[in-house]
Every structure is written in C-alpha cells, then in structure tokens.
Design a protein around this motif. Sequence first.
Motif, PDB file in Angstrom:
ATOM      1  N   SER A  52       9.693  -1.921 -18.365  1.00  0.00           N
ATOM      2  CA  SER A  52       9.001  -1.534 -19.595  1.00  0.00           C
ATOM      3  C   SER A  52       7.488  -1.704 -19.515  1.00  0.00           C
ATOM      4  CB  SER A  52       9.561  -2.324 -20.775  1.00  0.00           C
ATOM      5  OG  SER A  52       9.261  -3.687 -20.635  1.00  0.00           O
ATOM      6  N   GLY A  53       6.960  -1.837 -18.319  1.00  0.00           N
ATOM      7  CA  GLY A  53       5.518  -1.930 -18.162  1.00  0.00           C
ATOM      8  C   GLY A  53       5.069  -3.195 -17.476  1.00  0.00           C
ATOM      9  N   GLY A  54       5.897  -4.211 -17.519  1.00  0.00           N
ATOM     10  CA  GLY A  54       5.613  -5.434 -16.784  1.00  0.00           C
ATOM     11  C   GLY A  54       4.374  -6.160 -17.252  1.00  0.00           C
ATOM     12  N   VAL A  55       3.863  -6.976 -16.362  1.00  0.00           N
ATOM     13  CA  VAL A  55       2.681  -7.779 -16.658  1.00  0.00           C
ATOM     14  C   VAL A  55       1.469  -7.325 -15.847  1.00  0.00           C
ATOM     15  CG1 VAL A  55       3.995  -9.805 -17.399  1.00  0.00           C
ATOM     16  CG2 VAL A  55       3.393  -9.542 -14.995  1.00  0.00           C
ATOM     17  N   GLY A  56       1.585  -6.206 -15.160  1.00  0.00           N
ATOM     18  CA  GLY A  56       0.466  -5.647 -14.417  1.00  0.00           C
ATOM     19  C   GLY A  56       0.552  -5.801 -12.910  1.00  0.00           C
ATOM     20  N   ILE A  57       1.487  -6.583 -12.434  1.00  0.00           N
ATOM     21  CA  ILE A  57       1.610  -6.790 -10.992  1.00  0.00           C
ATOM     22  C   ILE A  57       2.005  -5.498 -10.297  1.00  0.00           C
ATOM     23  CG2 ILE A  57       2.900  -8.015  -9.198  1.00  0.00           C
ATOM     24  CD1 ILE A  57       3.171 -10.321 -11.253  1.00  0.00           C
ATOM     25  N   SER A  58       2.972  -4.786 -10.868  1.00  0.00           N
ATOM     26  CA  SER A  58       3.457  -3.571 -10.208  1.00  0.00           C
ATOM     27  C   SER A  58       2.373  -2.498 -10.108  1.00  0.00           C
ATOM     28  CB  SER A  58       4.698  -3.013 -10.906  1.00  0.00           C
ATOM     29  OG  SER A  58       4.383  -2.526 -12.182  1.00  0.00           O
ATOM     30  N   ASP A  59       1.468  -2.437 -11.073  1.00  0.00           N
ATOM     31  CA  ASP A  59       0.380  -1.456 -11.007  1.00  0.00           C
ATOM     32  C   ASP A  59      -0.529  -1.715  -9.808  1.00  0.00           C
ATOM     33  OD1 ASP A  59       1.333  -0.286 -13.341  1.00  0.00           O
ATOM     34  OD2 ASP A  59      -0.058  -1.391 -14.629  1.00  0.00           O
ATOM     35  N   ASP A  60      -0.864  -2.975  -9.596  1.00  0.00           N
ATOM     36  CA  ASP A  60      -1.720  -3.322  -8.459  1.00  0.00           C
ATOM     37  C   ASP A  60      -1.013  -3.115  -7.129  1.00  0.00           C
ATOM     38  OD1 ASP A  60      -3.894  -3.977 -10.054  1.00  0.00           O
ATOM     39  OD2 ASP A  60      -3.336  -6.099 -10.181  1.00  0.00           O
ATOM     40  N   VAL A  61       0.278  -3.459  -7.086  1.00  0.00           N
ATOM     41  CA  VAL A  61       1.054  -3.254  -5.861  1.00  0.00           C
ATOM     42  C   VAL A  61       1.174  -1.758  -5.571  1.00  0.00           C
ATOM     43  CG1 VAL A  61       3.321  -3.539  -4.773  1.00  0.00           C
ATOM     44  CG2 VAL A  61       2.290  -5.431  -6.039  1.00  0.00           C
ATOM     45  N   PHE A  62       1.453  -0.956  -6.605  1.00  0.00           N
ATOM     46  CA  PHE A  62       1.551   0.498  -6.442  1.00  0.00           C
ATOM     47  C   PHE A  62       0.239   1.068  -5.901  1.00  0.00           C
ATOM     48  CE2 PHE A  62       0.818   4.767  -8.240  1.00  0.00           C
ATOM     49  CZ  PHE A  62       1.857   5.454  -7.634  1.00  0.00           C
ATOM     50  N   SER A  89       4.637  14.407  -9.627  1.00  0.00           N
ATOM     51  CA  SER A  89       3.803  13.250  -9.341  1.00  0.00           C
ATOM     52  C   SER A  89       4.160  12.088 -10.263  1.00  0.00           C
ATOM     53  CB  SER A  89       2.334  13.632  -9.532  1.00  0.00           C
ATOM     54  OG  SER A  89       1.516  12.524  -9.328  1.00  0.00           O
ATOM     55  N   VAL A  90       4.086  10.869  -9.734  1.00  0.00           N
ATOM     56  CA  VAL A  90       4.340   9.682 -10.537  1.00  0.00           C
ATOM     57  C   VAL A  90       3.237   9.518 -11.566  1.00  0.00           C
ATOM     58  CG1 VAL A  90       4.513   7.173 -10.478  1.00  0.00           C
ATOM     59  CG2 VAL A  90       5.650   8.523  -8.740  1.00  0.00           C
ATOM     60  N   ILE A  91       1.993   9.737 -11.148  1.00  0.00           N
ATOM     61  CA  ILE A  91       0.849   9.704 -12.059  1.00  0.00           C
ATOM     62  C   ILE A  91       0.639  11.130 -12.562  1.00  0.00           C
ATOM     63  CG2 ILE A  91      -1.611   9.209 -12.282  1.00  0.00           C
ATOM     64  CD1 ILE A  91      -0.079   6.715 -11.670  1.00  0.00           C
ATOM     65  N   SER A 148       8.876   2.538  -7.372  1.00  0.00           N
ATOM     66  CA  SER A 148      10.114   1.769  -7.448  1.00  0.00           C
ATOM     67  C   SER A 148       9.985   0.430  -6.723  1.00  0.00           C
ATOM     68  CB  SER A 148      11.262   2.584  -6.858  1.00  0.00           C
ATOM     69  OG  SER A 148      12.445   1.854  -6.863  1.00  0.00           O
ATOM     70  N   ALA A 149       9.397   0.443  -5.537  1.00  0.00           N
ATOM     71  CA  ALA A 149       9.218  -0.792  -4.763  1.00  0.00           C
ATOM     72  C   ALA A 149       8.292  -1.761  -5.491  1.00  0.00           C
ATOM     73  CB  ALA A 149       8.669  -0.473  -3.377  1.00  0.00           C
ATOM     74  N   SER A 150       7.244  -1.241  -6.118  1.00  0.00           N
ATOM     75  CA  SER A 150       6.311  -2.127  -6.822  1.00  0.00           C
ATOM     76  C   SER A 150       6.968  -2.742  -8.055  1.00  0.00           C
ATOM     77  CB  SER A 150       5.027  -1.379  -7.189  1.00  0.00           C
ATOM     78  OG  SER A 150       5.292  -0.338  -8.095  1.00  0.00           O
ATOM     79  N   GLN A 151       7.817  -1.981  -8.756  1.00  0.00           N
ATOM     80  CA  GLN A 151       8.537  -2.540  -9.902  1.00  0.00           C
ATOM     81  C   GLN A 151       9.560  -3.578  -9.450  1.00  0.00           C
ATOM     82  OE1 GLN A 151       9.993   0.993 -11.871  1.00  0.00           O
ATOM     83  NE2 GLN A 151       8.239   1.046 -13.243  1.00  0.00           N
ATOM     84  N   ASP A 152      10.231  -3.311  -8.331  1.00  0.00           N
ATOM     85  CA  ASP A 152      11.181  -4.289  -7.786  1.00  0.00           C
ATOM     86  C   ASP A 152      10.467  -5.583  -7.406  1.00  0.00           C
ATOM     87  OD1 ASP A 152      13.217  -2.463  -8.122  1.00  0.00           O
ATOM     88  OD2 ASP A 152      13.334  -1.914  -5.988  1.00  0.00           O
ATOM     89  N   PHE A 153       9.296  -5.458  -6.787  1.00  0.00           N
ATOM     90  CA  PHE A 153       8.518  -6.648  -6.419  1.00  0.00           C
ATOM     91  C   PHE A 153       8.154  -7.459  -7.651  1.00  0.00           C
ATOM     92  CE2 PHE A 153       4.489  -8.814  -5.775  1.00  0.00           C
ATOM     93  CZ  PHE A 153       4.774  -9.579  -4.656  1.00  0.00           C
TER      94      PHE A 153
END
Length: 110
Positions: A88-98, A2-4, A37-42
Amino acid sequence: MSVIPTNTTPMINGRPDLALTEALKKVSPQAQQKAKSASQDFEAVFLNSMFQQMFAEVKGEGPFGATEGTGPWRSMLTDEYAKGISRSGGVGISDDVFRTLIIQQAARAS
C-alpha cells in the motif's frame, strides 16, 4: 506497460528525478515490473523483521500476547502486516530500492 506512468516525471526530494527518468527509457517494462516487485519484497522483509523485534517482548492476552501457541501466529501476522504495508505504499524503502535497481540496470544496458 511502464511501471512509472509516462505522463508523470519521477520525483526525488521534491524535484524531478532526471537520472531515473533517463534510466526508465533504457529498461524494459518487464524489467521495471520485476524491479518494483523485488523492491516491495525487500521492504516487506525489512518491515517484518522490525515488527518481530517490536512485538518480541509484548506480554499479555490477544494476538500479540505471550501465551502458548502465539509464536507461530504472531510471525504470520507480522508477515502479513509487513506485506500489506509494503503493497500500500510502504515507508519509502521500496522507492529507493527501485530507483537504485533501475539506474543500475540502465547503466549495464549502456
């Protein structure tokens, strides 16, 4: 896998995210990895666009200067900065997209 991690509860706004917890049970680990992966790419694409705008008017010497030939290098540099920040964790956008992707996939699976 699992990713989480299964031993941690996903959190949103400092509280347990029960919707995501239930959705993760319905989505395969492969689909979770693909969504991550898609959310990090976004997020990387968004950050790259933001960096390009930020450095567009920078004048002077160096990698962000306005000398001849810095254009292609600057775009590659901002792209790598964006990818690195996202990984490296981003600014939080990828978490919401995921979260959104997983909940949508779980709804379709039901």
